[in-house]
Design an enzyme around this catalytic site. Structure first.
Site, PDB file in Angstrom:
ATOM      1  N   CYS A   1       0.828  -1.217   0.000  1.00  0.00           N
ATOM      2  CA  CYS A   1       0.000   0.000   0.000  1.00  0.00           C
ATOM      3  C   CYS A   1       0.862   1.267   0.000  1.00  0.00           C
ATOM      4  CB  CYS A   1      -1.000  -0.049   1.138  1.00  0.00           C
ATOM      5  SG  CYS A   1      -2.408   1.024   0.819  1.00  0.00           S
TER       6      CYS A   1
ATOM      7  N   HIS B   1      -2.921  -5.405   1.666  1.00  0.00           N
ATOM      8  CA  HIS B   1      -2.193  -5.637   2.918  1.00  0.00           C
ATOM      9  C   HIS B   1      -2.182  -7.106   3.347  1.00  0.00           C
ATOM     10  CE1 HIS B   1      -1.998  -1.349   4.162  1.00  0.00           C
ATOM     11  NE2 HIS B   1      -3.132  -1.242   3.496  1.00  0.00           N
TER      12      HIS B   1
ATOM     13  N   GLU C   1      -0.239  -8.445   5.262  1.00  0.00           N
ATOM     14  CA  GLU C   1       0.225  -8.521   6.653  1.00  0.00           C
ATOM     15  C   GLU C   1      -0.916  -8.582   7.661  1.00  0.00           C
ATOM     16  OE1 GLU C   1       0.517  -5.941   4.644  1.00  0.00           O
ATOM     17  OE2 GLU C   1       0.102  -4.047   5.676  1.00  0.00           O
TER      18      GLU C   1
HETATM   19  N1  GLN Z   1      -3.528   6.262   1.108  1.00  0.00           N
HETATM   20  C1  GLN Z   1      -2.317   5.946   1.807  1.00  0.00           C
HETATM   21  C2  GLN Z   1      -1.136   6.721   1.244  1.00  0.00           C
HETATM   22  O1  GLN Z   1      -1.288   7.511   0.382  1.00  0.00           O
HETATM   23  C3  GLN Z   1      -2.010   4.475   1.762  1.00  0.00           C
HETATM   24  C4  GLN Z   1      -2.977   3.719   2.616  1.00  0.00           C
HETATM   25  C5  GLN Z   1      -2.433   2.464   3.200  1.00  0.00           C
HETATM   26  O2  GLN Z   1      -1.220   2.227   3.272  1.00  0.00           O
HETATM   27  N2  GLN Z   1      -3.341   1.655   3.679  1.00  0.00           N
HETATM   28  O3  GLN Z   1      -0.034   6.514   1.664  1.00  0.00           O
END
Ligand code: GLN
Length: 187
Positions: free
Chosen positions: A74, A170, A172
């Site tokens: 992410c 994710h 994890e």
């Molecule tokens: N929207 C977040 C960002 O721009 C990422 C979200 C996440 O890691 N769950 O970093």
């Protein structure tokens, strides 16, 4: 494990269960001797700010250029890109570290489907992976040599270039350690 911000605890547990001798990294000196780096989910703009404050931004860019293996989920995917669309407010924006030749769009799935879960086929793994997306990015462009490992909504959401892997979701937080295992076993 880059431990400036984000869901580091979940990644540390996942990495250890996948067989890695995982340590946290917050300083330049702690990068010496690591076999690979994991960048967690969290907030890519905050992590970028802290990377700069802690003097880690340019050292990490250099290490990735030299071939340091890495995995990012992410916000970690955003940081491992070479170009970010909707990076945020200038001066506080998310900064690309390189690692994978790709353009990612931050918060790509939009407000309506801000967060969602989907079972996705993942190249190299049997069956599907339960993917949890939380204000996730997607990949808009990949360069030569970048493999797409999974897609959602018609966009790549897991990619690999050499020994650098990134997922928009994710693993994890699901208890399924296969994605971490894939990375750890490549080190
Ligand atoms: N929207 C977040 C960002 O721009 C990422 C979200 C996440 O890691 N769950 O970093």
């Amino acid at each position: 494990m880059l431990a400036l911000q984000g869901d580091t605890r979940e990644h540390l547990a996942a990495l250890r269960e996948a067989g890695a001798d995982a340590v946290t990294v917050r300083r330049r000196s702690e990068l010496d001797g690591v076999d690979g780096l994991v960048i967690p989910g969290g907030e890519s703009t905050t992590m970028s700010h802290l990377l700069r404050e802690f003097g880690l931004l340019e050292p990490l860019r250099a290490l990735l250029r030299e071939g340091l293996p890495a995995y990012g989920s992410c916000a970690g995917m955003i940081l491992l890109s070479s170009e970010i669309v909707d990076a945020g407010v200038p001066g506080r924006e998310a900064l690309p570290l390189g690692g994978i030749d790709m353009t990612v769009r931050r918060n790509a799935f939009g407000r309506q489907v801000d967060s969602f879960e989907e079972d996705v086929a993942f190249d190299g793994l049997d069956g599907t992976v339960h993917a949890v997306f939380i204000r996730a990015p997607w990949v808009e462009r990949i360069g030569e040599g970048v493999e797409v490992l999974a897609e959602a909504a018609g966009h790549p959401v897991a990619v690999r270039q050499g020994r650098v892997v990134a997922t928009a979701f994710h693993p994890e937080i699901t208890g399924d350690r296969r994605v971490h295992h894939l990375f750890v076993s490549s080190l």
